[in-house]
Scaffold this motif. Structure first.
Motif, short mmCIF file in Angstrom:
data_model
loop_
_atom_site.label_atom_id
_atom_site.label_comp_id
_atom_site.label_asym_id
_atom_site.label_seq_id
_atom_site.Cartn_x
_atom_site.Cartn_y
_atom_site.Cartn_z
N GLN A 42 -14.26 -7.93 2.56
CA GLN A 42 -13.73 -8.59 1.38
C GLN A 42 -12.87 -7.63 0.56
O GLN A 42 -11.80 -7.99 0.07
CB GLN A 42 -14.87 -9.15 0.53
N LEU A 43 -13.34 -6.40 0.41
CA LEU A 43 -12.57 -5.41 -0.34
C LEU A 43 -11.27 -5.07 0.39
O LEU A 43 -10.22 -4.96 -0.24
CB LEU A 43 -13.41 -4.15 -0.55
N ALA A 44 -11.32 -4.94 1.70
CA ALA A 44 -10.12 -4.63 2.47
C ALA A 44 -9.07 -5.74 2.32
O ALA A 44 -7.87 -5.44 2.21
CB ALA A 44 -10.47 -4.43 3.94
N LEU A 45 -9.50 -6.99 2.30
CA LEU A 45 -8.55 -8.09 2.13
C LEU A 45 -7.84 -8.01 0.79
O LEU A 45 -6.62 -8.21 0.71
CB LEU A 45 -9.27 -9.44 2.27
N VAL A 46 -8.58 -7.69 -0.26
CA VAL A 46 -7.97 -7.57 -1.59
C VAL A 46 -7.05 -6.35 -1.63
O VAL A 46 -5.94 -6.42 -2.17
CB VAL A 46 -9.05 -7.48 -2.69
N CYS A 47 -7.47 -5.26 -1.04
CA CYS A 47 -6.65 -4.05 -1.04
C CYS A 47 -5.38 -4.24 -0.22
O CYS A 47 -4.30 -3.78 -0.62
CB CYS A 47 -7.46 -2.86 -0.56
N ASP A 48 -5.47 -4.93 0.90
CA ASP A 48 -4.29 -5.19 1.73
C ASP A 48 -3.26 -6.03 0.98
O ASP A 48 -2.06 -5.95 1.26
CB ASP A 48 -4.69 -5.90 3.02
N LEU A 49 -3.72 -6.81 0.05
CA LEU A 49 -2.83 -7.65 -0.74
C LEU A 49 -1.82 -6.81 -1.53
O LEU A 49 -0.71 -7.26 -1.80
CB LEU A 49 -3.66 -8.52 -1.68
N ALA A 50 -2.18 -5.58 -1.89
CA ALA A 50 -1.28 -4.72 -2.66
C ALA A 50 0.05 -4.50 -1.93
O ALA A 50 1.13 -4.59 -2.54
CB ALA A 50 -1.95 -3.38 -2.97
N THR A 51 -0.02 -4.23 -0.65
CA THR A 51 1.19 -3.99 0.13
C THR A 51 2.05 -5.26 0.20
O THR A 51 3.27 -5.20 0.04
CB THR A 51 0.83 -3.51 1.56
N ASP A 52 1.41 -6.38 0.42
CA ASP A 52 2.14 -7.65 0.46
C ASP A 52 2.84 -7.94 -0.87
O ASP A 52 4.01 -8.31 -0.89
CB ASP A 52 1.21 -8.82 0.81
N LEU A 53 2.11 -7.76 -1.95
CA LEU A 53 2.68 -8.03 -3.28
C LEU A 53 3.81 -7.06 -3.60
O LEU A 53 4.84 -7.46 -4.15
CB LEU A 53 1.59 -7.96 -4.35
N GLY A 96 -19.04 3.39 1.22
CA GLY A 96 -18.38 4.35 2.09
C GLY A 96 -16.92 4.64 1.79
O GLY A 96 -16.61 5.61 1.12
N ASP A 97 -16.03 3.81 2.28
CA ASP A 97 -14.60 4.06 2.12
C ASP A 97 -13.95 3.20 1.04
O ASP A 97 -12.74 3.07 0.99
CB ASP A 97 -13.88 3.89 3.45
N ALA A 98 -14.76 2.64 0.14
CA ALA A 98 -14.22 1.76 -0.91
C ALA A 98 -13.21 2.49 -1.78
O ALA A 98 -12.14 1.95 -2.09
CB ALA A 98 -15.35 1.19 -1.76
N HIS A 99 -13.54 3.71 -2.18
CA HIS A 99 -12.62 4.45 -3.06
C HIS A 99 -11.29 4.69 -2.37
O HIS A 99 -10.21 4.53 -2.96
CB HIS A 99 -13.24 5.78 -3.52
N GLU A 100 -11.34 5.04 -1.09
CA GLU A 100 -10.10 5.29 -0.34
C GLU A 100 -9.27 4.00 -0.22
O GLU A 100 -8.05 4.03 -0.39
CB GLU A 100 -10.42 5.82 1.04
N LEU A 101 -9.92 2.88 0.07
CA LEU A 101 -9.19 1.61 0.14
C LEU A 101 -8.51 1.28 -1.18
O LEU A 101 -7.34 0.90 -1.22
CB LEU A 101 -10.15 0.47 0.52
N LEU A 102 -9.27 1.43 -2.27
CA LEU A 102 -8.72 1.13 -3.59
C LEU A 102 -7.62 2.11 -3.98
O LEU A 102 -6.58 1.71 -4.51
CB LEU A 102 -9.84 1.14 -4.64
N GLU A 103 -7.83 3.38 -3.70
CA GLU A 103 -6.82 4.38 -4.05
C GLU A 103 -5.52 4.12 -3.28
O GLU A 103 -4.42 4.22 -3.85
CB GLU A 103 -7.33 5.78 -3.76
N ASP A 104 -5.63 3.77 -2.01
CA ASP A 104 -4.43 3.47 -1.22
C ASP A 104 -3.70 2.26 -1.79
O ASP A 104 -2.46 2.27 -1.90
CB ASP A 104 -4.80 3.21 0.24
N ALA A 105 -4.44 1.23 -2.16
CA ALA A 105 -3.83 0.02 -2.71
C ALA A 105 -3.12 0.32 -4.02
O ALA A 105 -1.95 -0.07 -4.22
CB ALA A 105 -4.88 -1.07 -2.91
N VAL A 106 -3.79 1.01 -4.91
CA VAL A 106 -3.20 1.32 -6.22
C VAL A 106 -2.02 2.28 -6.06
O VAL A 106 -1.01 2.14 -6.76
CB VAL A 106 -4.28 1.87 -7.18
N SER A 107 -2.10 3.20 -5.11
CA SER A 107 -0.98 4.12 -4.87
C SER A 107 0.28 3.36 -4.46
O SER A 107 1.38 3.67 -4.93
CB SER A 107 -1.35 5.13 -3.79
#
Length: 160
Positions: A42-53, A96-107
């Motif tokens: 679920q978190l990965a889906l939201v984070c992946d949305l950053a690139t699309d947007l 586990g990798d939540a921070h990395e997923l979020l940091e990548d999305a926000v970056s």
């Protein structure tokens, strides 16, 4: 399913996923492993949305849209907290990798905003994530109007 607060039995989860209970247990031998996988997906889906947007909108618009989606995700998944707490109590780390997923999305969002000059270039993803965390926490106890004001303030903090 966890966000719905519905029946979380293996049979129900397998049925919802369109697989047999045996298949479910082969891939997720414990309830904790299933919870962790669901949370991460679920978190990965939201984070992946950053690139699309970011590919479709100016940086500031993409960031606002992403933050609104992330807050909707957080509110919708608040029922998952008890399942995640049980995972933590078992000694596992569901984040586990939540921070990395979020940091990548926000970056991605911050880089796009800096590139198109719609967001400040001097805000790091770590600092923006601290703000996201505060807004997310406040969102759990805010009205829709208050939440919109928090999103506005977040965007003002990132504005050029």
């Amino acid at each position: 399913m966890f966000a719905e607060g519905s029946d979380h039995t293996p049979a129900r989860i397998a049925h919802e996923a369109g697989v047999g209970v045996g298949t479910l247990y082969r891939h997720f031998p414990t309830q904790e492993s299933l919870v962790v996988a669901a949370h991460r997906r679920q978190l990965a889906l939201v984070c992946d949305l950053a690139t699309d947007l970011a590919s479709q909108h100016p940086g500031n618009v993409a960031t606002r849209l992403w933050l609104e989606q992330f807050l909707n995700h957080a509110k919708a998944n608040s029922n998952m907290c008890s399942a995640l707490n049980a995972v933590i109590a078992s000694g596992a780390n569901p984040y586990g990798d939540a921070h990395e997923l979020l940091e990548d999305a926000v970056s991605v969002l911050l880089e796009m905003g800096a590139k198109d000059a719609t967001l400040r270039a001097d805000v790091s993803a770590d600092v923006a994530l601290l703000l996201v965390g505060g807004v997310t926490h406040a969102a759990q106890h805010s009205s829709d109007q208050q939440l919109q004001r928090l999103v506005d303030l977040f965007m003002d903090a990132l504005a050029v």
